[in-house]
Design an enzyme around this catalytic site. Structure first.
Site, mmCIF file in Angstrom:
data_model
loop_
_atom_site.group_PDB
_atom_site.id
_atom_site.type_symbol
_atom_site.label_atom_id
_atom_site.label_comp_id
_atom_site.label_asym_id
_atom_site.label_seq_id
_atom_site.Cartn_x
_atom_site.Cartn_y
_atom_site.Cartn_z
ATOM 1 N N ARG A 168 16.479 -29.300 -2.330
ATOM 2 C CA ARG A 168 16.017 -30.699 -2.329
ATOM 3 C C ARG A 168 14.728 -30.895 -3.132
ATOM 4 N NH1 ARG A 168 20.257 -30.170 -0.987
ATOM 5 N NH2 ARG A 168 21.194 -30.544 1.034
ATOM 6 N N SER A 217 18.121 -37.639 5.914
ATOM 7 C CA SER A 217 17.279 -36.612 6.538
ATOM 8 C C SER A 217 15.827 -36.840 6.150
ATOM 9 C CB SER A 217 17.712 -35.222 6.075
ATOM 10 O OG SER A 217 18.987 -34.932 6.607
ATOM 11 N N GLU A 287 11.444 -34.644 3.258
ATOM 12 C CA GLU A 287 12.406 -34.701 2.161
ATOM 13 C C GLU A 287 12.297 -36.064 1.479
ATOM 14 O OE1 GLU A 287 16.427 -33.346 2.984
ATOM 15 O OE2 GLU A 287 17.240 -34.897 1.676
HETATM 16 C C1 LIG Z 1 22.753 -42.117 5.473
HETATM 17 C C2 LIG Z 1 22.190 -41.149 4.438
HETATM 18 C C3 LIG Z 1 22.785 -39.911 4.281
HETATM 19 C C4 LIG Z 1 22.279 -39.003 3.344
HETATM 20 N N1 LIG Z 1 22.875 -37.778 3.199
HETATM 21 C C5 LIG Z 1 22.402 -36.916 2.293
HETATM 22 C C6 LIG Z 1 23.020 -35.628 2.125
HETATM 23 O O1 LIG Z 1 24.018 -35.291 2.745
HETATM 24 N N2 LIG Z 1 22.488 -34.779 1.205
HETATM 25 C C7 LIG Z 1 21.407 -35.110 0.459
HETATM 26 O O2 LIG Z 1 20.971 -34.302 -0.378
HETATM 27 N N3 LIG Z 1 20.794 -36.321 0.595
HETATM 28 C C8 LIG Z 1 21.273 -37.224 1.486
HETATM 29 N N4 LIG Z 1 20.660 -38.427 1.633
HETATM 30 C C9 LIG Z 1 19.464 -38.739 0.838
HETATM 31 C C10 LIG Z 1 19.757 -39.445 -0.497
HETATM 32 O O3 LIG Z 1 21.016 -40.122 -0.460
HETATM 33 C C11 LIG Z 1 19.747 -38.455 -1.664
HETATM 34 O O4 LIG Z 1 18.483 -37.832 -1.799
HETATM 35 C C12 LIG Z 1 20.100 -39.140 -2.992
HETATM 36 O O5 LIG Z 1 20.258 -38.148 -3.980
HETATM 37 C C13 LIG Z 1 19.052 -40.134 -3.459
HETATM 38 O O6 LIG Z 1 19.609 -40.881 -4.544
HETATM 39 P P1 LIG Z 1 19.085 -42.350 -4.851
HETATM 40 O O7 LIG Z 1 19.775 -42.835 -6.064
HETATM 41 O O8 LIG Z 1 19.204 -43.216 -3.638
HETATM 42 O O9 LIG Z 1 17.555 -42.055 -5.165
HETATM 43 P P2 LIG Z 1 16.287 -42.917 -4.774
HETATM 44 O O10 LIG Z 1 16.092 -42.928 -3.307
HETATM 45 O O11 LIG Z 1 16.354 -44.239 -5.453
HETATM 46 O O12 LIG Z 1 15.142 -42.031 -5.426
HETATM 47 C C14 LIG Z 1 14.845 -40.742 -4.910
HETATM 48 C C15 LIG Z 1 13.873 -40.030 -5.866
HETATM 49 O O13 LIG Z 1 14.534 -39.789 -7.093
HETATM 50 C C16 LIG Z 1 13.844 -40.411 -8.157
HETATM 51 N N5 LIG Z 1 14.836 -40.891 -9.124
HETATM 52 C C17 LIG Z 1 15.847 -41.755 -8.913
HETATM 53 N N6 LIG Z 1 16.563 -41.922 -10.058
HETATM 54 C C18 LIG Z 1 15.981 -41.146 -10.992
HETATM 55 C C19 LIG Z 1 16.243 -40.874 -12.375
HETATM 56 N N7 LIG Z 1 17.264 -41.455 -13.014
HETATM 57 N N8 LIG Z 1 15.432 -40.013 -13.031
HETATM 58 C C20 LIG Z 1 14.398 -39.426 -12.395
HETATM 59 N N9 LIG Z 1 14.082 -39.644 -11.097
HETATM 60 C C21 LIG Z 1 14.872 -40.485 -10.409
HETATM 61 C C22 LIG Z 1 13.061 -41.548 -7.513
HETATM 62 O O14 LIG Z 1 11.946 -41.923 -8.303
HETATM 63 C C23 LIG Z 1 12.661 -40.898 -6.205
HETATM 64 O O15 LIG Z 1 11.557 -40.069 -6.376
HETATM 65 C C24 LIG Z 1 21.150 -39.361 2.558
HETATM 66 C C25 LIG Z 1 20.554 -40.632 2.719
HETATM 67 C C26 LIG Z 1 21.075 -41.530 3.646
HETATM 68 C C27 LIG Z 1 20.434 -42.880 3.776
#
Ligand SMILES: Cc1cc2nc3c(=O)[nH]c(=O)nc-3n(C[C@H](O)[C@H](O)[C@H](O)COP(=O)(O)OP(=O)(O)OC[C@H]3O[C@@H](n4cnc5c(N)ncnc54)[C@H](O)[C@@H]3O)c2cc1C
Length: 295
Positions: A168, A217, A287
């Site tokens: 992560r 998480s 995380e």
């Molecule tokens: C119900 C639920 C279940 C989840 N289950 C999991 C799971 O099973 N496994 C897991 O790993 N995570 C899980 N997550 C967490 C989350 O979905 C992941 O971390 C996901 O990868 C985040 O993607 P996002 O597009 O929403 O990123 P965001 O929340 O929009 O951003 C997260 C980070 O990434 C950066 N970022 C976003 N896009 C870019 C880009 N294009 N270039 C550079 N940086 C960028 C942002 O600036 C920020 O720092 C879960 C979340 C929820 C709400």
């Protein structure tokens, strides 16, 4: 800022609460929804070099504080969403593609290895930034190459060796963001891949409060243990601050029960962290990423 011929959507003082899965967060000075990659590069070229920038996917790992983000937010969701097959065993996808869409596209194309992405409620860009993973799969082992965009709108192609990738956590070259990725997958059976997606989604809804606003998480699992186990052992399931509550279903999830502020959530995170440390001696690390300013 020198804004030339832009085709994207520019939203000043836009509340970020509607862009995060916790449904909290103050305004961005400016939120930009690019029309496509060329438009985004053009937009970035017009920005001052010292303008604070935040890339935002589906906001599913982000706690935006109530005072908002004092800079420019690039919102990729639904925007950078080109996806196609790349050779016989690969997929090219832009950063704004939803992980679930990537998983379904791969399965439909008879390619396996990306099924775990189906339940991750983020974009591919967010998955690359977080090395998102689930049920034994992780994002970076699939990466053949990535396209990066920098502050001046320049694109470069990078390989996994250019990044420090851990659980992560991903550290790449400063001042560059993910624009797209080429993923390498294996040939497989579409029906089996779709069945695996369904079974992983079922497992998820049996163990996680998937329908409620959360950030997934909250804490990373410490080596050899689980954050949820430590939180539960400290008796913290159901603990609340304002409208924020530790989930009864999965102790590592903090739920917005309806009227939580980002401060409620952040204060609860710190309380949980302190109480777990007092109980077990383990200091959990978050995380979820926290950004912006408190009110
Ligand atoms: C119900 C639920 C279940 C989840 N289950 C999991 C799971 O099973 N496994 C897991 O790993 N995570 C899980 N997550 C967490 C989350 O979905 C992941 O971390 C996901 O990868 C985040 O993607 P996002 O597009 O929403 O990123 P965001 O929340 O929009 O951003 C997260 C980070 O990434 C950066 N970022 C976003 N896009 C870019 C880009 N294009 N270039 C550079 N940086 C960028 C942002 O600036 C920020 O720092 C879960 C979340 C929820 C709400």
């Amino acid at each position: 800022m020198d804004i030339g011929e832009l085709r994207g959507e520019m939203l000043w003082d836009e509340s970020l609460a509607g862009y995060t899965s916790w449904r909290v967060g103050g305004p961005a000075k400016l939120l930009y929804r690019p029309a496509d990659r060329a438009d985004l590069a053009n937009f970035l070229r017009g920005l001052d070099a010292d303008e604070p920038l935040l890339w935002l996917g589906l906001g599913s790992n982000l706690l935006v504080r109530d005072g908002g983000f004092p800079g420019v937010v690039i919102a990729t969701r639904g925007r950078l969403d080109v996806m196609r097959r790349d050779g016989t065993q690969g997929i090219y996808a832009e950063a704004g593609c939803a992980c679930a869409k990537v998983a379904r596209f791969a399965a439909g194309a008879g390619l396996v290895g990306a099924e775990f992405l189906a339940g991750i409620p983020g974009t591919l860009g967010g998955a690359l930034a977080m090395n998102a993973g689930a049920f034994g799969g992780e994002t970076w082992p699939l990466v053949r190459s990535v396209e990066m965009l920098d502050h001046r709108g320049e694109v470069s192609v990078r390989r996994p060796e250019d990044f420090e990738v851990a659980y992560r956590q991903v550290k790449g070259p400063d001042g560059e963001w993910f624009l797209a990725a080429n993923l390498a997958l294996e040939h497989g059976d579409t029906a089996q891949a779709k069945a695996r997606i369904r079974s992983l989604l079922d497992r998820r809804s049996a163990t996680q409060p998937t329908g409620l606003p959360s950030g997934g998480s909250t804490f990373r699992n410490p080596p050899g243990d689980h954050a949820a186990r430590l939180i539960e052992a400290a008796g913290l399931k159901g603990m609340a601050m304002g409208g924020a509550r530790v989930s009864e279903k999965h102790a590592n999830f903090i739920i917005n029960t309806g009227d939580a502020s980002a401060a409620d959530i952040e204060d609860l995170i710190e309380q949980v962290r302190d109480r777990v440390q007092q109980h077990s001696g383990v200091r959990l690390s978050t995380e979820v990423h926290r950004v912006g300013e408190r009110l």
